[in-house]
Design a protein around this motif. Structure first.
Motif, short mmCIF file in Angstrom:
data_model
loop_
_atom_site.label_atom_id
_atom_site.label_comp_id
_atom_site.label_asym_id
_atom_site.label_seq_id
_atom_site.Cartn_x
_atom_site.Cartn_y
_atom_site.Cartn_z
N PHE A 180 60.70 55.69 55.60
CA PHE A 180 61.00 55.70 54.17
C PHE A 180 62.19 54.79 53.79
O PHE A 180 62.04 53.89 52.95
CB PHE A 180 61.25 57.14 53.71
CG PHE A 180 61.34 57.32 52.23
CD1 PHE A 180 60.25 57.76 51.50
CD2 PHE A 180 62.53 57.06 51.55
CE1 PHE A 180 60.33 57.93 50.12
CE2 PHE A 180 62.62 57.23 50.18
CZ PHE A 180 61.52 57.66 49.46
N PRO A 181 63.38 55.00 54.38
CA PRO A 181 64.51 54.15 53.97
C PRO A 181 64.32 52.68 54.35
O PRO A 181 64.74 51.78 53.61
CB PRO A 181 65.71 54.77 54.69
CG PRO A 181 65.12 55.53 55.83
CD PRO A 181 63.79 56.00 55.37
N LYS A 182 63.69 52.44 55.49
CA LYS A 182 63.49 51.05 55.91
C LYS A 182 62.56 50.32 54.96
O LYS A 182 62.76 49.14 54.65
CB LYS A 182 62.94 51.00 57.34
CG LYS A 182 63.97 51.33 58.42
CD LYS A 182 63.37 51.22 59.80
CE LYS A 182 64.40 51.49 60.88
NZ LYS A 182 65.39 50.40 60.99
N HIS A 183 61.54 51.02 54.49
CA HIS A 183 60.61 50.35 53.58
C HIS A 183 61.29 50.01 52.26
O HIS A 183 61.07 48.93 51.70
CB HIS A 183 59.37 51.21 53.32
CG HIS A 183 58.37 50.50 52.47
ND1 HIS A 183 57.70 49.38 52.91
CD2 HIS A 183 57.96 50.71 51.20
CE1 HIS A 183 56.91 48.94 51.94
NE2 HIS A 183 57.05 49.72 50.89
N HIS A 184 62.12 50.90 51.79
CA HIS A 184 62.81 50.61 50.52
C HIS A 184 63.90 49.55 50.71
O HIS A 184 64.19 48.80 49.77
CB HIS A 184 63.35 51.90 49.91
CG HIS A 184 62.26 52.75 49.32
ND1 HIS A 184 61.69 52.48 48.10
CD2 HIS A 184 61.58 53.82 49.82
CE1 HIS A 184 60.74 53.36 47.84
NE2 HIS A 184 60.64 54.18 48.88
N GLU A 185 64.45 49.45 51.91
CA GLU A 185 65.35 48.33 52.21
C GLU A 185 64.58 47.01 52.13
O GLU A 185 65.10 46.01 51.63
CB GLU A 185 65.95 48.49 53.61
CG GLU A 185 67.06 49.51 53.71
CD GLU A 185 67.50 49.71 55.16
OE1 GLU A 185 67.33 48.76 55.97
OE2 GLU A 185 67.99 50.80 55.48
#
Length: 238
Positions: free
Chosen positions: A98-103
């Motif tokens: 989740f956080p990596k994709h939004h990064e």
């Protein structure tokens, strides 16, 4: 030119049906292929590998849509669906993705983008991409699960229809969803390219994620409506 966001204002309730249809189809298909008599001379074997590869990709795309909140308007149901889809894809962990994709969306094609590699070299970039997401714990879980399943199912079938399609799916996702859209220079705000309009090929290749500029321009649009964004973009440029 920016694409209108009107397509994705509301979460379509069909998203949950489509997401769970992919999950259920993956499971039914896997059970079928794990129990057939494997025959390398039969084209059915190769068809099975391709079907499972495509359904694995569908699992990831479902998890991806959940990360954008477009599987269900119920946040808990949205995230649970995404979590299940991700875990079925070789024990990917949704809350790690989740956080990596939004990064990636915030820092497209920069040194802060976890999906990007400045070399542009396919193999270096692919292994960099895999290192971002595959963990030792994930490999350990796969190994433990494999050794349990082989007590009940043919080992060769497990390798051919459970493990191999997952690996091939990472190549499919990387090539059509990361490498082609983000390699080289792009003179647009999203630093993304998009494949030419061909809805059948766009679906077969990577669930319309070849329409990658459109996804970045309208991240609230679920995968199964990206073709509409492409149509709108094409009309805008006429």
């Amino acid at each position: 030119m920016a694409i209108s966001q009107t397509i994705s204002k509301k979460v379509d309730p069909k998203g949950l049906i489509i997401g769970w249809s992919i999950i259920i189809l993956w499971a039914i298909s896997l059970i079928f292929w794990l129990n057939i008599d494997l025959d390398w001379k039969s084209p059915l074997t190769y068809l099975g590998i391709l079907i499972q590869m495509h359904l694995y990709t569908g699992l990831f795309i479902t998890a991806h849509d959940a990360m954008h909140g477009v599987v269900s308007s119920n946040k808990r149901l949205n995230h649970v669906t995404g979590w299940i889809a991700a875990i079925l894809f070789s024990f990917n962990f949704y809350w790690k993705l989740f956080p990596k994709h939004h990064e990636h969306h915030r820092h497209v094609a920069t040194d802060q983008d976890p999906d990007y590699h400045p070399s542009g070299n396919f193999f270096i970039w692919y292994f960099s991409f895999i290192k971002q997401y595959v963990t030792f714990f994930q490999i350990l879980l796969m190994a433990v699960t494999f050794n349990i399943l082989k007590l009940f199912l043919p080992t060769e079938n497990l390798i051919v229809f459970w493990m191999l399609p997952a690996v091939l799916s990472t190549l499919q996702l990387f090539y059509f969803g990361t490498y082609l859209p983000h390699r080289g220079e792009s003179d647009n705000v999203h630093h993304s390219k998009s494949q030419s309009k061909n809805h059948l090929w766009a679906f077969l290749s990577c669930y319309f994620f070849g329409y990658h500029y459109e996804h970045h321009d309208s991240p609230g649009t679920p995968w199964w409506r990206l073709w509409q964004v492409k149509e709108q973009q094409t009309a805008d440029f006429r």
